[in-house]
Design a protein around this motif. Structure first.
Motif, PDB file in Angstrom:
ATOM      1  N   ARG A  97       0.834  -1.199   0.000  1.00  0.00           N
ATOM      2  CA  ARG A  97       0.000   0.000   0.000  1.00  0.00           C
ATOM      3  C   ARG A  97       0.871   1.252   0.000  1.00  0.00           C
ATOM      4  O   ARG A  97       2.002   1.225   0.495  1.00  0.00           O
ATOM      5  CB  ARG A  97      -0.910   0.009   1.231  1.00  0.00           C
ATOM      6  CG  ARG A  97      -1.870  -1.166   1.281  1.00  0.00           C
ATOM      7  CD  ARG A  97      -2.657  -1.262   2.587  1.00  0.00           C
ATOM      8  NE  ARG A  97      -1.760  -1.588   3.703  1.00  0.00           N
ATOM      9  CZ  ARG A  97      -1.510  -0.790   4.748  1.00  0.00           C
ATOM     10  NH1 ARG A  97      -2.079   0.392   4.857  1.00  0.00           N
ATOM     11  NH2 ARG A  97      -0.697  -1.180   5.706  1.00  0.00           N
ATOM     12  N   LEU A  98       0.325   2.351  -0.533  1.00  0.00           N
ATOM     13  CA  LEU A  98       1.067   3.609  -0.590  1.00  0.00           C
ATOM     14  C   LEU A  98       0.139   4.788  -0.374  1.00  0.00           C
ATOM     15  O   LEU A  98      -0.967   4.835  -0.918  1.00  0.00           O
ATOM     16  CB  LEU A  98       1.757   3.766  -1.948  1.00  0.00           C
ATOM     17  CG  LEU A  98       2.581   5.046  -2.143  1.00  0.00           C
ATOM     18  CD1 LEU A  98       3.810   5.051  -1.231  1.00  0.00           C
ATOM     19  CD2 LEU A  98       2.990   5.208  -3.595  1.00  0.00           C
ATOM     20  N   GLY A  99       0.622   5.736   0.406  1.00  0.00           N
ATOM     21  CA  GLY A  99      -0.006   7.044   0.544  1.00  0.00           C
ATOM     22  C   GLY A  99       1.033   8.104   0.254  1.00  0.00           C
ATOM     23  O   GLY A  99       2.208   7.925   0.586  1.00  0.00           O
ATOM     24  N   VAL A 100       0.642   9.184  -0.376  1.00  0.00           N
ATOM     25  CA  VAL A 100       1.563  10.246  -0.773  1.00  0.00           C
ATOM     26  C   VAL A 100       1.013  11.584  -0.316  1.00  0.00           C
ATOM     27  O   VAL A 100      -0.202  11.818  -0.388  1.00  0.00           O
ATOM     28  CB  VAL A 100       1.757  10.266  -2.306  1.00  0.00           C
ATOM     29  CG1 VAL A 100       2.656  11.403  -2.738  1.00  0.00           C
ATOM     30  CG2 VAL A 100       2.308   8.931  -2.789  1.00  0.00           C
ATOM     31  N   GLY A 101       1.906  12.462   0.115  1.00  0.00           N
ATOM     32  CA  GLY A 101       1.524  13.821   0.472  1.00  0.00           C
ATOM     33  C   GLY A 101       2.511  14.822  -0.093  1.00  0.00           C
ATOM     34  O   GLY A 101       3.695  14.517  -0.245  1.00  0.00           O
ATOM     35  N   VAL A 102       2.016  16.018  -0.403  1.00  0.00           N
ATOM     36  CA  VAL A 102       2.830  17.111  -0.920  1.00  0.00           C
ATOM     37  C   VAL A 102       2.465  18.374  -0.152  1.00  0.00           C
ATOM     38  O   VAL A 102       1.276  18.702  -0.037  1.00  0.00           O
ATOM     39  CB  VAL A 102       2.591  17.331  -2.432  1.00  0.00           C
ATOM     40  CG1 VAL A 102       3.480  18.454  -2.954  1.00  0.00           C
ATOM     41  CG2 VAL A 102       2.829  16.054  -3.208  1.00  0.00           C
ATOM     42  N   GLY A 103       3.481  19.065   0.363  1.00  0.00           N
ATOM     43  CA  GLY A 103       3.253  20.316   1.076  1.00  0.00           C
ATOM     44  C   GLY A 103       4.043  21.446   0.444  1.00  0.00           C
ATOM     45  O   GLY A 103       5.143  21.224  -0.072  1.00  0.00           O
ATOM     46  N   TYR A 104       3.498  22.643   0.481  1.00  0.00           N
ATOM     47  CA  TYR A 104       4.117  23.805  -0.157  1.00  0.00           C
ATOM     48  C   TYR A 104       4.480  24.863   0.870  1.00  0.00           C
ATOM     49  O   TYR A 104       3.687  25.178   1.752  1.00  0.00           O
ATOM     50  CB  TYR A 104       3.160  24.401  -1.193  1.00  0.00           C
ATOM     51  CG  TYR A 104       2.826  23.428  -2.297  1.00  0.00           C
ATOM     52  CD1 TYR A 104       3.648  23.303  -3.403  1.00  0.00           C
ATOM     53  CD2 TYR A 104       1.718  22.602  -2.205  1.00  0.00           C
ATOM     54  CE1 TYR A 104       3.365  22.394  -4.413  1.00  0.00           C
ATOM     55  CE2 TYR A 104       1.416  21.694  -3.203  1.00  0.00           C
ATOM     56  CZ  TYR A 104       2.240  21.591  -4.299  1.00  0.00           C
ATOM     57  OH  TYR A 104       1.957  20.692  -5.277  1.00  0.00           O
ATOM     58  N   GLY A 105       5.705  25.407   0.743  1.00  0.00           N
ATOM     59  CA  GLY A 105       6.187  26.448   1.640  1.00  0.00           C
ATOM     60  C   GLY A 105       7.582  26.113   2.114  1.00  0.00           C
ATOM     61  O   GLY A 105       8.266  25.259   1.544  1.00  0.00           O
ATOM     62  N   GLY A 106       8.015  26.764   3.167  1.00  0.00           N
ATOM     63  CA  GLY A 106       9.319  26.479   3.759  1.00  0.00           C
ATOM     64  C   GLY A 106      10.474  26.815   2.833  1.00  0.00           C
ATOM     65  O   GLY A 106      10.305  27.347   1.741  1.00  0.00           O
ATOM     66  N   SER A 107      11.672  26.507   3.280  1.00  0.00           N
ATOM     67  CA  SER A 107      12.902  26.822   2.546  1.00  0.00           C
ATOM     68  C   SER A 107      12.987  26.135   1.188  1.00  0.00           C
ATOM     69  O   SER A 107      13.567  26.680   0.256  1.00  0.00           O
ATOM     70  CB  SER A 107      14.130  26.421   3.363  1.00  0.00           C
ATOM     71  OG  SER A 107      14.178  27.144   4.566  1.00  0.00           O
ATOM     72  N   TYR A 108      12.442  24.921   1.085  1.00  0.00           N
ATOM     73  CA  TYR A 108      12.539  24.159  -0.163  1.00  0.00           C
ATOM     74  C   TYR A 108      11.382  24.431  -1.129  1.00  0.00           C
ATOM     75  O   TYR A 108      11.443  24.034  -2.281  1.00  0.00           O
ATOM     76  CB  TYR A 108      12.615  22.662   0.125  1.00  0.00           C
ATOM     77  CG  TYR A 108      13.908  22.238   0.765  1.00  0.00           C
ATOM     78  CD1 TYR A 108      15.051  22.037   0.000  1.00  0.00           C
ATOM     79  CD2 TYR A 108      13.989  22.044   2.139  1.00  0.00           C
ATOM     80  CE1 TYR A 108      16.240  21.643   0.584  1.00  0.00           C
ATOM     81  CE2 TYR A 108      15.180  21.651   2.732  1.00  0.00           C
ATOM     82  CZ  TYR A 108      16.299  21.455   1.955  1.00  0.00           C
ATOM     83  OH  TYR A 108      17.476  21.068   2.540  1.00  0.00           O
ATOM     84  N   GLY A 109      10.322  25.030  -0.646  1.00  0.00           N
ATOM     85  CA  GLY A 109       9.186  25.346  -1.499  1.00  0.00           C
ATOM     86  C   GLY A 109       8.180  24.231  -1.671  1.00  0.00           C
ATOM     87  O   GLY A 109       6.994  24.468  -1.801  1.00  0.00           O
TER      88      GLY A 109
END
Length: 117
Positions: A97-109
């Motif tokens: 099984r797999l779950g994926v998340g993406v977050g925006y912001g911080g030093s890396y963008g």
């Protein structure tokens, strides 16, 4: 990301991973937390690891991949496949099984998390 991961697994003789919404929620929360609090680590600043985060959400996780700064899922996958540990998680045929998340912001963008069950 799921399709890219499953393509790499198929190339290496592993079965496809199924999408897991529960793991995706935990992965999304971690990506958003890294972006929001501007850190990059498998453990939160408080020391909570991926397995503890998953258990706290009623989920069971066996491996985690994280990345930061890449602007596309393909770029992330290319990086993970050249890293021994990340590649081993992706090509672990016992994971299903797999779950994926993406977050925006911080030093890396942008921050990426794969959580495997």
């Amino acid at each position: 990301m799921l399709a890219l991961t499953n393509a790499r697994r198929a190339e290496n003789g592993c079965g496809a991973l199924a999408w897991d919404g529960g793991l995706a929620g935990v992965a999304q929360a971690h990506s958003a937390d890294m972006a929001g609090r501007d850190y990059f680590s498998h453990a939160t600043p408080e020391g909570v690891d991926p397995f503890q985060r998953a258990a706290g959400a009623g989920q069971t996780a066996y491996a985690e991949n994280i990345a930061a700064g890449q602007s596309s899922a393909a770029a992330v996958m290319d990086g993970w496949m050249t890293s021994e540990g990340h590649r081993a998680n992706i090509l672990n045929c016992s994971l299903t099984r797999l779950g994926v998340g993406v977050g925006y912001g911080g030093s890396y963008g942008i921050y990426w998390t794969q959580l495997f069950g």
